[in-house]
Design an enzyme around this catalytic site. Sequence first.
Site, PDB file in Angstrom:
ATOM      1  N   ARG A   1      29.145  38.801 -80.934  1.00  8.84           N
ATOM      2  CA  ARG A   1      30.134  37.924 -81.516  1.00  8.84           C
ATOM      3  C   ARG A   1      30.656  38.389 -82.950  1.00  8.84           C
ATOM      4  O   ARG A   1      31.769  38.157 -83.106  1.00  8.84           O
ATOM      5  CB  ARG A   1      29.745  36.409 -81.457  1.00  8.84           C
TER       6      ARG A   1
ATOM      7  N   LYS B   1      13.919  39.316 -69.670  1.00  7.17           N
ATOM      8  CA  LYS B   1      13.436  38.193 -69.367  1.00  7.17           C
ATOM      9  C   LYS B   1      13.732  36.973 -70.455  1.00  7.17           C
ATOM     10  O   LYS B   1      14.081  37.484 -71.570  1.00  7.17           O
ATOM     11  CB  LYS B   1      12.037  38.490 -69.124  1.00  7.17           C
TER      12      LYS B   1
ATOM     13  N   LYS C   1       4.765  49.875 -70.232  1.00 14.22           N
ATOM     14  CA  LYS C   1       3.550  50.363 -71.198  1.00 14.22           C
ATOM     15  C   LYS C   1       3.059  51.546 -70.607  1.00 14.22           C
ATOM     16  O   LYS C   1       2.670  51.607 -69.445  1.00 14.22           O
ATOM     17  CB  LYS C   1       2.775  49.395 -71.550  1.00 14.22           C
TER      18      LYS C   1
ATOM     19  N   GLU D   1      -3.623  37.436 -77.944  1.00 14.15           N
ATOM     20  CA  GLU D   1      -2.701  37.857 -78.851  1.00 14.15           C
ATOM     21  C   GLU D   1      -3.238  37.180 -80.039  1.00 14.15           C
ATOM     22  O   GLU D   1      -3.848  35.802 -79.947  1.00 14.15           O
ATOM     23  CB  GLU D   1      -1.300  37.339 -78.623  1.00 14.15           C
TER      24      GLU D   1
ATOM     25  N   ASP E   1       5.578  32.130 -69.664  1.00 16.99           N
ATOM     26  CA  ASP E   1       5.850  33.283 -70.710  1.00 16.99           C
ATOM     27  C   ASP E   1       5.099  34.418 -70.173  1.00 16.99           C
ATOM     28  O   ASP E   1       5.779  35.625 -70.350  1.00 16.99           O
ATOM     29  CB  ASP E   1       5.697  32.746 -71.836  1.00 16.99           C
TER      30      ASP E   1
ATOM     31  N   HIS F   1       3.997  39.070 -66.852  1.00 20.75           N
ATOM     32  CA  HIS F   1       3.169  40.301 -67.262  1.00 20.75           C
ATOM     33  C   HIS F   1       1.994  40.384 -66.526  1.00 20.75           C
ATOM     34  O   HIS F   1       1.610  41.248 -66.019  1.00 20.75           O
ATOM     35  CB  HIS F   1       3.145  40.292 -68.889  1.00 20.75           C
TER      36      HIS F   1
HETATM   37  C1  BG6 Z   1       6.672  38.602 -74.414  1.00 16.72           C
HETATM   38  C2  BG6 Z   1       6.499  37.111 -74.591  1.00 16.72           C
HETATM   39  O1  BG6 Z   1       7.241  38.783 -72.870  1.00 16.72           O
HETATM   40  O2  BG6 Z   1       5.708  39.486 -74.469  1.00 16.72           O
HETATM   41  C3  BG6 Z   1       5.808  36.974 -75.870  1.00 16.72           C
HETATM   42  O3  BG6 Z   1       7.542  36.410 -74.359  1.00 16.72           O
HETATM   43  C4  BG6 Z   1       4.674  37.794 -76.040  1.00 16.72           C
HETATM   44  O4  BG6 Z   1       5.298  35.532 -75.956  1.00 16.72           O
HETATM   45  C5  BG6 Z   1       4.984  39.367 -75.758  1.00 16.72           C
HETATM   46  O5  BG6 Z   1       4.230  37.751 -77.498  1.00 16.72           O
HETATM   47  C6  BG6 Z   1       3.691  40.375 -75.974  1.00 16.72           C
HETATM   48  O6  BG6 Z   1       3.998  41.475 -75.646  1.00 16.72           O
HETATM   49  P1  BG6 Z   1       3.127  42.666 -76.147  1.00 16.72           P
HETATM   50  O7  BG6 Z   1       4.104  43.801 -75.711  1.00 16.72           O
HETATM   51  O8  BG6 Z   1       3.289  42.462 -77.733  1.00 16.72           O
HETATM   52  O9  BG6 Z   1       1.764  42.587 -75.518  1.00 16.72           O
END
Ligand code: BG6
Length: 482
Positions: free
Chosen positions: A51, A148, A182, A216, A235, A240
Amino acid sequence: MVARVIPVDPFDLVVFGATGDLARRKILPSLFRRFADGQMPPEARVIGAARSPLSPAEFRAHAAEALAEYLDGVPPDPASMAAFLERLDYVALDAGDAAGWQTLAGRLRDDVVQAHYFSVAPALFADLAAGLDRHGLNRPETRVVVEKPFGHDLGSARALNAMLAQHFDEGQVYRIDHYLGKETVQNLMAVRFANILFEPLWNARFVDHVQITVAETVGVDGRGSYYDDAGAMRDMVQNHLMQLLCLIAMEPPHRFDPDAVRDEKLKVIRALDPVQPGDIVRGQYGAGNGAKGFAEEVGNPGTRTESYVALKVGVSSWRWKGTPFYLRTGKRLRARASEIAVTFRDPPHSIFGEEAPWRANVLVIRLQPDEGMTLRVMIKEPGPGGMRLKDVALDMSFAEALGEGVHIPDAYERLIMDVIRGNQTLFMRGDEVEAAWAWTDPVIAGWSERGDRPHPYDPGSSGPEDALMLMHRDGRRWREIR
Ligand code: BG6
């Protein structure tokens, strides 16, 4: 070792939401790397659309800043950077306003691959899809990339799929789960299906259990309201971790071909047992080490959303019945460490006597950081003193094995090039996403029906104590997060 780079066909890639966070952090840096490597051909163009009323020159300046910030400390070579920036264009576009669409239509070339990346809030997907149609930008070979979160539950995912289906064939839709891009995740398939060694043992007869960990150190990182609504289950697990589980558990597809691979993954999701309430532990990090706790970070003092979840999952198939899969993921944990550990069963009989120390064979696939594989095996401890056994690691770091200087590409580099190549293998099909939600929804509904609260855990820890029990009561233990 220098990787062979095969340039993709010339393309026009429109990035909707080009001034947003994902474009700055991932999409533009990934495109730059592919350009600098010679994979993005000189005729390719990236058209930012958002925008903000920027000129193309202003957008290039914006992109240059993003590259300086997000190329992981590797300063871009000025000549490549200048050449890359020349490939960028910009159109100010509001999805509901015809003028922007007409300008965009005038910039696209008919004789190249056209792809549209929806790097915007899901609420805008429908307007963008309709806009492409209305302005003649949806040709049979046009591709759309959808980020996503793909829905919030089964109902919303179905509605999203139905909306997309009104405009596009399934073969035009690229639903991103960046874990599939990955390198080490793709390696799961190489390890399983390009070697004879593991497949005969890859079943409940020989595998005691599987652990999948995505830990994480970051918190919710300014995405408080999204995350408070989603939580770790939506999430991370629904997408994942589910994808990782599928790649470990699926049957060999007959070919490495998009639908063959996705059919096998779908069968795994459909074979997942419902999760029992006692087989899942949720956690929420508190304040500590000078950082805010989860509730304060998301600005919701009474929040019951989980920033950590651990669960035990069964797969009802001939191959896996009796082998539990333990999954865990969380934020603000001790270390950033993602891995899959396949623990094999003990040999049926120890010729070294009952008292000989015994450690099960474990195959660990490290996804990040320090991508690699370790196989723990028993050997004889050298020296006199009888047959003393010891378990050692056959350790391989991909960086060492493949030679110094090998660049492990970011997931988005691979995925965006696959969109241009028209290869959907590493993208989720609509039915896969729906099946994943169909399994996830009852788990989440159960929490709200029971009014469950997540267990608190200290930032910098391994998660809530109760998660340990999930394994201990089965006579197993989590691998350390480090
Ligand atoms: C994202 C999530 O899809 O993946 C995040 O929304 C998360 O919350 C991230 O931190 C992790 O991705 P990566 O590649 O850093 O392991």
